[in-house]
Design an enzyme around this catalytic site. Structure first.
Site, PDB file in Angstrom:
ATOM      1  N   CYS A  75      -0.537   2.529   6.629  1.00  0.00           N
ATOM      2  CA  CYS A  75      -1.001   2.978   5.317  1.00  0.00           C
ATOM      3  C   CYS A  75       0.226   3.099   4.429  1.00  0.00           C
ATOM      4  CB  CYS A  75      -1.729   4.315   5.422  1.00  0.00           C
ATOM      5  SG  CYS A  75      -2.229   5.007   3.834  1.00  0.00           S
ATOM      6  N   CYS A 213      -4.386   2.428  -3.043  1.00  0.00           N
ATOM      7  CA  CYS A 213      -4.195   1.861  -1.712  1.00  0.00           C
ATOM      8  C   CYS A 213      -2.904   1.056  -1.736  1.00  0.00           C
ATOM      9  CB  CYS A 213      -5.376   0.978  -1.318  1.00  0.00           C
ATOM     10  SG  CYS A 213      -5.177   0.163   0.284  1.00  0.00           S
TER      11      CYS A 213
END
Length: 276
Positions: A75, A213
């Site tokens: 991530c 994101c």
């Protein structure tokens, strides 16, 4: 019993950070409960971090548990939050982040945290996608996508205006398409005419659109350069939660830069395995 946490976010992509040596008998169940924005603290995931200060620069072992209770190998914004957390505790301006997708270097800058994101791949086996060759601008479940792995898989689609897309309707069909053996994130982008892009991403594991994101921002920049849609460096990417910059260093690796904020500290209840 309860365990302490720190709440961080990177351009709106928010996480609870818990030290890895805290006793949490069921990490997946805790994430399902506390990431819920109605009944829990609310977050896009829980980062379990183990800090190893004996190294120079210090190292952090990062495990991300998502709201669906599963772990994700990488991530981008989560790694930037982990880096800021580690820097706050060590006084260092550089750290190494160990993730399931590889070890990444992060540095503090005047504008936030920049992290090296590794080498993206279009290889179908590594994305993964069921295809004999890389997938560029092919229609899957009604959306024209290019497939790339930037630590996690992304289906990237360029549209005229991201705000005109009903992402909640379009994205789940692609996310669960038979072409993707482990599913995919779905990222849409629209060019701003100056080499940058607006971004929206529906995240696998969150099963919803997120405010930002990082791996998706990198996916946009990588695919846009491959398709000849931009030659900017850095590539400015604007998810709803803030601005990110994607650059490409001497080794051909992408880097992700943007702000990180420490929001607040708290505690969450930890129940026995049977109660969870």
């Amino acid at each position: 019993m309860s365990v302490p946490f720190q709440k961080y976010h990177g351009t709106g992509n928010d996480f609870l950070i818990i030290q890895a040596d805290e006793y949490v008998p069921n990490r997946g169940a805790l994430a399902e409960r506390e990431c819920d924005r109605d009944d829990g603290v609310g977050a896009d995931g829980i980062l379990y971090l183990a800090l190893e200060e004996r190294f120079n620069p210090p190292r952090v072992v990062m495990t991300l548990v998502q709201p669906d209770g599963a772990t994700a190998p990488m991530c981008g914004n989560g790694a930037r939050c982990a880096a800021d957390w580690a820097m706050d505790r060590t006084g260092a301006d550089s750290v190494m982040i160990d993730t399931q997708a590889g070890t990444l270097r992060a540095d503090r800058t005047d504008d936030g945290i920049i992290i090296e994101m590794g080498t993206p791949t279009f290889d179908p086996e590594e994305v993964p996608v069921r295809a004999d060759e890389p997938v560029f601008e092919e229609e899957i479940e009604g959306l024209e996508v290019t497939m790339v792995n930037t630590g996690v898989p992304h289906a990237v689609s360029f549209v005229d205006d991201v705000d005109d897309v009903d992402l909640q309707t379009v994205a789940p069909r692609v996310r669960y398409a038979d072409a993707f053996p482990v599913g995919t994130n779905v990222t849409i982008a629209s060019p701003d005419g100056e080499g940058g892009f607006d971004q929206r991403t529906y995240e696998r594991g969150v099963e919803d659109e997120t405010d930002s994101c990082g791996t998706g921002a990198v996916a946009i920049a990588v695919v846009a350069r491959r398709l000849g849609l931009t030659d900017a460096d850095p590539v400015e990417v604007r998810p709803p939660g803030g601005d990110l910059q994607v650059s490409f260093n001497d080794r051909g690796n992408a880097t992700l830069a943007g702000p990180v904020e420490h929001e607040f500290d708290g505690e969450v209840a930890v129940r026995s395995p049977t109660e969870l």
